[in-house]
Design a protein around this motif. Structure first.
Motif, PDB file in Angstrom:
ATOM      1  N   UNK A 110     -88.026 -26.041 -27.747  1.00 13.92           N
ATOM      2  CA  UNK A 110     -88.448 -27.338 -27.531  1.00 13.92           C
ATOM      3  C   UNK A 110     -88.513 -27.913 -26.151  1.00 13.92           C
ATOM      4  N   UNK A 162     -84.416 -25.415 -30.848  1.00 14.44           N
ATOM      5  CA  UNK A 162     -84.179 -26.141 -29.674  1.00 14.44           C
ATOM      6  C   UNK A 162     -84.351 -25.586 -28.347  1.00 14.44           C
ATOM      7  N   UNK A 166     -95.191 -38.930 -27.058  1.00 15.30           N
ATOM      8  CA  UNK A 166     -95.184 -39.959 -27.924  1.00 15.30           C
ATOM      9  C   UNK A 166     -96.055 -41.265 -27.943  1.00 15.30           C
ATOM     10  N   UNK A 191     -92.115 -29.366 -34.187  1.00 14.27           N
ATOM     11  CA  UNK A 191     -91.351 -29.561 -33.042  1.00 14.27           C
ATOM     12  C   UNK A 191     -89.848 -29.272 -33.363  1.00 14.27           C
ATOM     13  N   UNK A 232     -84.519 -35.240 -27.893  1.00 14.73           N
ATOM     14  CA  UNK A 232     -84.547 -34.101 -28.895  1.00 14.73           C
ATOM     15  C   UNK A 232     -85.549 -33.235 -28.479  1.00 14.73           C
ATOM     16  N   UNK A 233     -86.754 -33.990 -28.121  1.00 10.45           N
ATOM     17  CA  UNK A 233     -88.066 -33.230 -28.021  1.00 10.45           C
ATOM     18  C   UNK A 233     -87.904 -32.278 -26.760  1.00 10.45           C
ATOM     19  N   UNK A 234     -87.126 -32.991 -25.659  1.00 12.39           N
ATOM     20  CA  UNK A 234     -87.062 -32.163 -24.577  1.00 12.39           C
ATOM     21  C   UNK A 234     -86.129 -31.060 -24.739  1.00 12.39           C
ATOM     22  N   UNK A 235     -85.552 -30.842 -25.814  1.00 12.69           N
ATOM     23  CA  UNK A 235     -84.743 -29.601 -26.059  1.00 12.69           C
ATOM     24  C   UNK A 235     -83.309 -29.933 -25.627  1.00 12.69           C
ATOM     25  N   UNK A 263     -88.229 -31.484 -35.252  1.00  9.25           N
ATOM     26  CA  UNK A 263     -87.590 -32.789 -34.982  1.00  9.25           C
ATOM     27  C   UNK A 263     -87.194 -33.439 -36.340  1.00  9.25           C
ATOM     28  N   UNK A 266     -86.569 -44.268 -30.600  1.00 10.78           N
ATOM     29  CA  UNK A 266     -87.656 -43.276 -30.068  1.00 10.78           C
ATOM     30  C   UNK A 266     -87.164 -42.677 -29.108  1.00 10.78           C
ATOM     31  N   UNK A 267     -86.349 -43.178 -28.141  1.00  9.02           N
ATOM     32  CA  UNK A 267     -85.934 -42.316 -26.809  1.00  9.02           C
ATOM     33  C   UNK A 267     -84.802 -41.329 -27.340  1.00  9.02           C
ATOM     34  N   UNK A 310     -85.314 -39.266 -30.059  1.00 10.37           N
ATOM     35  CA  UNK A 310     -86.436 -38.529 -30.417  1.00 10.37           C
ATOM     36  C   UNK A 310     -87.017 -37.599 -29.129  1.00 10.37           C
ATOM     37  N   UNK A 311     -87.334 -38.616 -28.189  1.00 13.01           N
ATOM     38  CA  UNK A 311     -87.560 -37.757 -26.921  1.00 13.01           C
ATOM     39  C   UNK A 311     -86.734 -36.879 -26.303  1.00 13.01           C
ATOM     40  N   UNK A 335     -83.746 -26.211 -19.557  1.00 17.41           N
ATOM     41  CA  UNK A 335     -84.135 -24.884 -19.667  1.00 17.41           C
ATOM     42  C   UNK A 335     -84.488 -23.993 -18.419  1.00 17.41           C
ATOM     43  N   UNK A 359     -90.792 -47.643 -25.462  1.00 17.75           N
ATOM     44  CA  UNK A 359     -89.618 -47.368 -26.429  1.00 17.75           C
ATOM     45  C   UNK A 359     -89.033 -45.781 -26.317  1.00 17.75           C
ATOM     46  N   UNK A 360     -90.400 -44.927 -25.945  1.00 13.84           N
ATOM     47  CA  UNK A 360     -89.929 -43.540 -26.061  1.00 13.84           C
ATOM     48  C   UNK A 360     -89.089 -43.051 -24.831  1.00 13.84           C
TER      49      UNK A 360
END
Lengths: 436, 366, 335
Positions: free
Chosen positions: B115, B112, B123, B82, C239-242, B84, C233-234, C236-237, B147, B128-129
Motif C-alpha cells: 500500500x 501494508x 479520495x 487496497x 492507512x492507504x499510505x501504508x 483497507x 477520512x484522514x 483511511x488516508x 517505504x 477531510x482526507x
C-alpha cells in the motif's frame, strides 16, 4: 424502508396539464426585481478583532425573474450564488440593494411585516438529510407551513398534507413516518412538498439535485418541471452543474466572484456563450461521449478563483482570462446587452455576430467610460472588427488557453433535429412499451 | 464461492486456512486481476452484501472506470483491493492479484508494504482526507519515508518536487502550509502528490473530482491523464459521473447493488449499451453535448437495500423490461456473460431483443 | 500566532478583572443589596470579639463606610499594592498580593494560603499525571478493541470510578493499605524539597484516590474521541499510505482525539488547584481545599474571600495554558 415499490418515479400531475409545448408559455410580468444587490461580510483579525477586510460575496447584482419562468444561477463555489438565493428569501440581510417581490421591496420590511408574505416564496435545500427535522414525522414537517402561517386548508391539514405527498410522488401512508425511513430522493420530495404546501409563487431551489444519485436527480428534475407547469411556479434554481441548469432554466445567469458576468435566454447562452468565463466553464464540463474525447477543444483555466476578499480590480476575470488586455485591468466592463436579451460584462466577448456573418471573429470593444455606456449601447460601441484575435497575446501570462475554443457550440448537434415524438408520451416515465 | 475470511489486524498466514486456495495466477500482462470478489458485512439487521462476485482485469497504462450509484459497491471494491477493510467487520472472499501476488491470502503486513508503494489511492474529499494538524509536506514526506530509507532532507526535497509536478505554484513554500491553507483544487493536487510519492503502478481514484468545481475538475482530470502517461500506471477511476468516465476510461464496469451488470470498452458502453440499468443512467443525464430534451428518462424507484435484495435480478424492481423473462428474473441471478468480444452484460433479456430496444426506443430519445 | 497569544493574554487579564469584580460583589455588594448595614457587614469580619470599637475599626479598615466604587478600588489596590490594617491591637502592613486580613486569626490571608498551595499542587499534579496516562491508555485500548472483554471490563471500571466519590474510595484505600496492610502508614505531607521520596510515598494513596475518579472519566472521553477520529477520512488516508498501524493510531488518531481532551484536562487541573476538597479531607492534607473548608466552618470571611480569589485565578491560568497549548497542537486556531 420503503424502497422501490412505491417511490414514485414521476408524478401524474402532468397528465392533467396541457401538452408540453404549451406549458412553456410566454413569461409574464416581472415577479422579482433585484437591483444593486450586495452582501459584504466583514473579516476580523488582529488584537482587537478590527475589521481587517471584507468578503464581497455578492457585489452588485441586477436581474429580474418573470412570473412563470425559471431563472438559473450558475457559478463555481464561492461565486455568491447561494448567498444571492438566501438574500432573495431574506434568510440573509442584504448589505445594499433592493429586492422587489410583486412590487414590494422586501428589504425594507420588518420581520413581522415579512411573515405574511413568506407564504409566497419558499425554498428547497440541497441536503434533504439535514433540512428535515429527524424527530418530526413527515406529516408534521410538511404540515408545518400551515401551522406557521395559521392557514387551515379545506378538509384540514392532514388531508392537505396527504394530497401534497401524493403530488410529489410519495404515498399518503407515509404521513406518520420519519425522515430516516426514506431514501435521499424521497427526502428531497418531502422537502419539495413542504415548499409547495402554501402554493407559493416563487420557489428558490439551492442545488436541489446535487446531493442525489444520477437516476434520482432525473426524477427530481422531472418533478420540478411538472410542478411548474401544474401550478405556474416561478423558479430560481441555483446550481453549479451547467447541464442541470440548462435543462431546467428558461434564462441563465452566470456568476463569477460575486457578479453576474453573463445573463441570457437559455438557448442563446448555451449556443453562443459570449463571456470567456462562460465559454471556459462550458468547455470544462465532461461530456459523456468517449468518441468526442480526442476531438473536443477544451479551455483549461489556470489556477483557482481569486479570493473574494481581495478580488482583482476592474474585470474580475482578467487574472485567468486568455483574452485579457490592459483595459481589463483598469476598467470594469459593464453588463451590457450585446445582442437581444443577452447581457455580457466583457470587453472582448466571444461568439459575436459579424456583419458578413463569418464564423469566428472577435470584436474589440472600444473602451467607453463605464458611466457612458447605457445598456444596449455596448453592441454599437463595438464596430471595429479585428482581424487578428488578441487571444494569444495575453500579456501577463497569468492565464493561457490550452486550446482555443471553436465557435461551433457544444450544445447543438444534428440530434436536435431528430423527432421528439416520444417525449409527448404521458407523464409517467415508464419507458414506453414498444409495439409487440 | 470461496469461504469468507474474517480479516483482523494481526492475522497471520496460519490463521487463514478457511479460504479456499487461490486459482492459478493471471496472465502476466494483467497487472491487476480481481476474481469473484465478495465483501460482506455482518450487521445486526443481517448480512450486507456490499460486493458480491465482481471480476475485472486491468493492464498497465490502462484506465478502468467503475460507475455506479451510492451503495453499488464501487468504493467497497476499491477499498478491498487496497486492503483497507482491515479492522472492520468485513468478510472478504475471492482473489485479488496484483502483479502476480494474491492479496486476499496475504498477511496484513504484506499488504501494508504494498500500500502506498505499489498501489495508491486518491479520495473524494481532499479536505477531510488530509490530517488537519500536519503540514501538507509532512504528510507527503511520511508517505515517502514509510517505504524508502531516505534522510529527512531528501524526503523533503522529494515532496517539494512532487508538489511542483502536480502543479502547485511555489512548492518550496507551500510545502510547509497546512491543508486548510490550500484551496480545494490544490488540496486534491496535494493528495495526488501524496499518492504518487512512491511511483505506484496502480492508482485508484475514488470520486477524485466530485467535491471540486468544474474548471478545477478539468484540471485534475488532465493531471491524472498526464501522470498516467508519464508513469504508465494502471488507473481505476471510481465515479458516479458518466462524463468523467467518458473523459478518462478505456474500459468501463457498471455496478449495481454489489454486482457488475455491464463491462466493456468505453466506446462500446456509451454507443451500444446492452443493459437496462446503463440505459437508465444515460437517460437520466442532463448533457451539454446534445439538444436539450424536453424530459429526462429517469430510472424509477430508488436503489434497493443491500440487506434484502430482490430475489433473482436485483434490478428487476426498477427495470421496465423485467416482465419479459417468464419469471426467470425472480428466481435466477443473471450471470455476466459475453455478448460480443470484450463486452459482457448480466441480463436475462435476449441480446437481440436488447439491441432492438436500444436502437429503436432508447437511443432516439437520448 | 503572536496576535493569538496576545489576544488570549489580554483576555485572561480582563477575565481576572471580572473575577475580582464578581468576588467583590458577592462578598460586599450583594449583602448590602440584601439590606445589611456597614456595621453588620463589618461585624462579620471582626472575628471572636465584636466590640463596637472593633467593628468601627474594621469598618474603617475595609472602607465599608465609603462608596462602593471606592471600596472596590481599595480591594483591588490591596491585591496589587498591599494594604495597611489596623486591628486596634496593632497595625499590620499586608504586603501584596494582599488578599485580605483575617481578624479572627489576626493574620494576613496570603501567607497562610501560601503554605497550603504546594500541598494541593503536589496532590493535583501527581494525580493528573496518573489519570491522564491511565485514562487515555484505557480509553484508546477500549476504542481499538470495541466490544471486547477488555472494553466491557474497563468501561465497567469507568462507571465505578465516575460514581464512587473520593471520600468512599479514599477511606477504603486508607482502611486497606494504611491499616489492614500498613504499606502507606500515617499519610502526611512532606515537602518535596525536604525529601522527594518521602513526598511521593506519602502521596501515593491520595493520588490514586483522586486519579481513580478522573481516570474513569478520561477513559470514557478518550474512548469516545478515538472511536470518532478513527473513522475519519484522514485515518483511511494514513492507512492507504501504508503507515504502520501503530503510527496510524498514535500519530494520526490519538493526536486528533486528544485535542478536545486537553481542554477538559486544563479545566480540571485548574479547578483542582483551587482545592481537592474531598481528598484533602480524607487524608488530612493541609491543602487549599481543607483551608477553604475550615474558613467556611469558622465563618472567616476574609479567608473565604482569599481562597475564592486563588481558585478563580488558577482556573483562569489553566485556561490560558490550554489555549496556548491548543494553538501548538491545532494549526487551524492560530489565525
Amino acid at each position: 424502508m420503503t424502497e422501490g415499490a412505491r417511490a414514485g418515479d414521476d408524478v401524474n400531475v402532468a397528465q392533467a396539464g396541457e401538452p408540453e409545448a404549451a406549458s412553456r408559455r410566454e413569461p409574464g410580468d416581472v415577479l422579482v426585481r433585484v437591483r444593486g444587490l450586495r452582501k459584504h461580510f466583514p473579516i476580523r483579525s488582529g488584537m482587537t478583532r478590527r475589521r481587517a477586510g471584507t468578503v464581497k460575496a455578492v457585489d452588485g447584482l441586477d436581474f429580474d425573474i418573470r412570473e412563470g419562468e425559471t431563472l438559473g444561477l450558475v457559478g463555481e463555489s464561492g461565486c455568491g450564488k447561494s448567498t444571492t438565493g438566501r438574500m432573495v428569501m431574506r434568510l440573509l440581510e442584504p448589505s445594499e440593494g433592493t429586492i422587489e417581490f410583486g412590487g414590494r421591496d422586501l428589504t425594507r420590511l420588518s420581520r413581522g411585516q415579512l411573515r405574511p408574505l413568506r407564504r409566497d416564496f419558499q425554498m428547497i435545500f440541497q441536503d434533504p438529510q439535514s433540512s428535515l427535522n429527524p424527530r418530526h414525522t413527515v406529516g408534521t414537517i410538511v404540515g408545518l407551513p400551515f401551522r406557521l402561517q395559521k392557514v387551515t386548508p379545506e378538509g384540514g391539514v392532514k388531508k392537505a398534507v396527504q394530497e401534497l405527498l401524493e403530488l410529489v410522488g410519495l404515498s399518503p401512508e407515509h404521513y406518520n413516518r420519519y425522515p430516516h425511513e426514506f431514501s435521499g430522493g424521497q427526502r428531497q420530495r418531502i422537502g419539495i412538498a413542504r415548499a409547495l404546501a402554501l402554493r407559493p409563487k416563487l420557489v428558490v431551489a439551492d442545488e436541489p439535485v446535487s446531493a442525489l444519485d444520477v437516476s434520482i436527480q432525473a426524477q427530481v428534475v422531472n418533478l420540478l418541471d411538472d410542478l411548474q407547469s401544474e401550478f405556474g411556479l416561478t423558479y430560481l434554481i441555483i446550481a453549479h452543474d451547467l447541464s442541470v441548469v440548462r435543462h431546467t432554466s428558461d434564462r441563465v445567469a452566470v456568476m463569477y466572484l460575486g457578479k453576474i458576468v453573463e445573463i441570457a435566454d437559455r438557448e442563446d447562452l448555451y449556443s453562443s456563450p459570449k463571456h470567456p468565463y462562460t465559454v471556459a466553464l462550458m468547455s470544462a464540463v465532461p461530456v459523456p461521449d468517449p468518441a468526442r474525447r480526442e476531438s473536443r477543444d477544451r479551455i483549461l483555466l489556470k489556477g483557482d478563483v481569486p479570493s473574494p476578499m481581495d478580488p482583482p480590480p476592474a474585470c474580475r476575470f482578467h487574472t485567468r482570462c486568455w483574452k485579457a488586455q490592459d483595459i481589463c485591468k483598469t476598467q470594469e466592463p459593464p453588463l451590457a446587452e450585446l445582442t437581444t436579451r443577452h447581457q455580457v460584462a466583457c470587453h472582448f466577448p466571444e461568439n459575436m455576430p459579424t456583419e458578413d456573418g463569418a464564423g469566428e471573429a472577435v470584436l474589440l470593444a472600444k473602451p467607453a467610460p463605464a458611466d457612458a455606456v447605457a445598456a444596449g449601447e455596448g453592441a454599437e460601441a463595438v464596430a471595429e472588427t479585428s482581424a487578428e484575435a488578441p487571444a494569444e497575446t495575453s500579456a501577463d501570462g497569468a492565464a493561457e488557453p490550452v486550446a482555443e475554443s471553436s465557435t461551433d457550440s457544444p450544445a447543438e448537434t444534428p440530434a436536435a433535429a431528430s423527432p421528439k415524438a416520444p417525449d409527448e408520451a404521458p407523464g409517467k416515465d415508464t419507458p414506453p412499451t414498444p409495439a409487440p | 464461492m470461496p469461504r469468507l475470511l474474517p480479516r483482523r489486524k494481526r492475522d497471520t498466514a496460519a490463521e487463514l486456512p478457511k479460504l479456499a486456495p487461490a486459482g492459478p495466477p493471471p496472465e502476466p500482462e494483467n497487472f491487476l486481476e480481481v476474481r469473484d470478489l465478495t465483501v460482506h458485512f455482518p450487521t445486526d439487521d443481517g448480512l450486507v452484501r456490499s460486493v458480491d462476485g465482481v471480476n475485472f482485469a486491468l493492464q498497465r497504462g490502462r484506465t478502468l472506470g467503475i460507475v455506479g450509484e451510492s451503495g453499488s459497491g464501487k468504493s467497497v471494491t476499491s477499498l478491498a483491493v487496497m486492503g483497507l477493510h482491515g479492522g472492520t467487520s468485513a468478510r472478504i472472499g475471492g482473489e485479488i492479484w496484483l502483479d502476480g501476488k494474491e492479496l486476499v491470502r496475504s498477511t496484513a503486513e504484506e499488504v501494508r508494504l504494498m500500500r502506498g508503494r505499489r498501489m495508491a489511492m486518491i479520495f473524494q474529499d481532499p479536505m477531510s482526507s488530509m490530517h488537519p494538524f500536519y503540514t501538507v509536506g509532512h504528510q507527503i514526506i511520511e508517505a515517502y519515508q514509510v517505504h524508502n530509507e531516505v534522510s529527512a532532507k531528501q524526503a523533503r526535497a522529494h515532496a517539494i518536487d512532487l508538489l511542483g509536478r502536480v502543479g502547485i505554484p511555489r512548492p518550496d513554500r507551500r510545502v510547509d502550509d497546512y491543508p486548510h491553507q490550500f484551496s480545494g483544487g490544490m488540496r486534491q493536487r496535494a493528495m495526488i502528490a501524496m499518492a504518487l510519492s512512491c511511483d505506484p503502478e496502480l492508482l485508484i481514484a475514488d470520486e477524485p473530482t466530485t467535491a471540486l468545481d468544474v474548471t478545477v475538475q478539468a484540471q485534475i482530470l488532465d493531471l491524472i491523464r498526464d501522470l498516467q502517461a508519464e508513469f504508465n500506471s494502471a488507473v481505476v477511476m471510481i465515479t458516479h459521473d458518466l462524463g468523467v468516465v467518458a473523459e478518462l476510461a478505456d474500459d468501463v464496469l457498471v455496478m449495481y447493488a454489489g454486482r457488475a451488470v455491464e463491462h466493456g470498452p468505453a466506446r462500446t458502453l456509451f454507443e451500444q449499451p446492452r443493459h437496462p440499468y446503463t440505459w437508465g443512467l444515460l437517460g437520466s443525464l442532463t448533457r451539454l453535448d446534445r439538444a436539450r430534451q424536453e424530459r429526462l428518462m429517469p430510472i424509477k424507484g430508488s436503489p434497493p437495500s443491500l440487506i434484502s435484495l430482490p430475489s433473482g435480478c436485483a434490478f428487476r424492481t426498477r427495470c421496465p423490461y423485467a416482465d419479459r423473462n417468464d419469471g426467470r428474473e425472480k428466481t435466477e441471478v443473471p450471470q455476466l456473460l459475453e455478448i460480443e468480444p470484450g463486452h459482457r452484460t448480466a441480463c436475462h433479456l435476449d441480446p437481440g431483443e436488447r439491441e432492438r430496444i436500444w436502437t429503436e426506443d432508447i437511443r432516439p430519445r437520448l | 500566532m503572536i496576535f493569538y497569544l496576545l489576544r488570549r493574554l489580554a483576555g485572561a487579564v480582563v477575565l481576572l478583572l471580572i473575577v475580582t469584580m464578581a468576588v467583590f460583589a458577592i462578598f460586599f455588594l450583594i449583602p448590602r443589596l440584601g439590606g445589611a448595614t456597614s456595621d453588620q457587614l463589618a461585624a462579620r469580619y471582626v472575628g471572636k470579639s465584636p466590640t463596637p470599637a472593633a467593628i468601627e475599626q474594621v469598618k474603617h479598615s475595609l472602607g465599608l463606610d465609603k462608596s462602593v466604587p471606592v471600596q472596590y478600588g481599595r480591594f483591588v489596590k490591596g491585591i496589587v499594592a498591599g494594604k495597611d490594617y489596623d486591628t486596634g491591637v496593632r497595625k499590620v502592613h499586608c504586603a501584596p498580593p494582599c488578599l485580605g486580613f483575617s481578624f479572627r486569626n489576626n493574620l494576613e490571608v496570603w501567607p497562610r494560603l501560601q503554605d497550603r498551595i504546594p500541598v494541593t499542587l503536589s496532590l493535583a499534579a501527581g494525580a493528573a499525571v496518573i489519570w491522564l496516562l491511565a485514562g487515555v491508555s484505557i480509553g484508546v485500548i477500549s476504542a481499538l478493541k470495541r466490544g471486547s472483554l477488555w472494553d466491557r471490563f474497563s468501561m465497567g471500571f469507568a462507571l465505578a470510578g465516575v460514581s464512587l466519590p473520593p471520600f468512599f474510595t479514599g477511606l477504603v484505600a486508607l482502611a486497606l493499605f494504611s491499616y489492614q496492610w500498613p504499606i502507606f502508614k500515617g499519610v502526611h505531607y512532606v515537602p518535596f524539597l525536604d525529601n522527594p521520596a518521602s513526598w511521593a510515598w506519602n502521596l501515593v494513596l491520595p493520588w490514586l484516590t483522586l486519579a481513580f475518579l478522573y481516570a474513569a472519566l478520561y477513559a470514557r472521553l478518550t474512548r469516545a474521541g478515538m472511536l470518532e477520529t478513527m473513522s475519519e477520512d484522514y485515518i483511511r488516508t494514513a492507512r492507504a499510505k501504508g503507515l504502520r498501524e501503530r503510527d496510524v493510531i498514535v500519530k494520526h488518531g490519538l493526536r486528533a482525539a486528544l485535542t478536545p481532551i486537553l481542554t477538559i484536562f486544563g479545566m480540571d487541573v485548574g479547578l483542582l488547584l483551587g482545592g481537592a476538597i474531598l481528598t484533602e479531607q480524607v487524608y488530612s492534607l493541609n491543602g487549599v481545599g481543607k483551608f477553604a473548608v475550615e474558613a467556611i466552618g469558622q465563618q472567616d470571611l476574609p479567608e473565604v474571600l482569599g481562597v475564592t480569589m486563588i481558585a478563580a485565578i488558577f482556573v483562569i491560568l489553566a485556561n490560558l495554558v490550554v489555549d496556548l497549548l491548543y494553538a501548538v497542537v491545532d494549526p487551524r486556531v492560530r489565525t
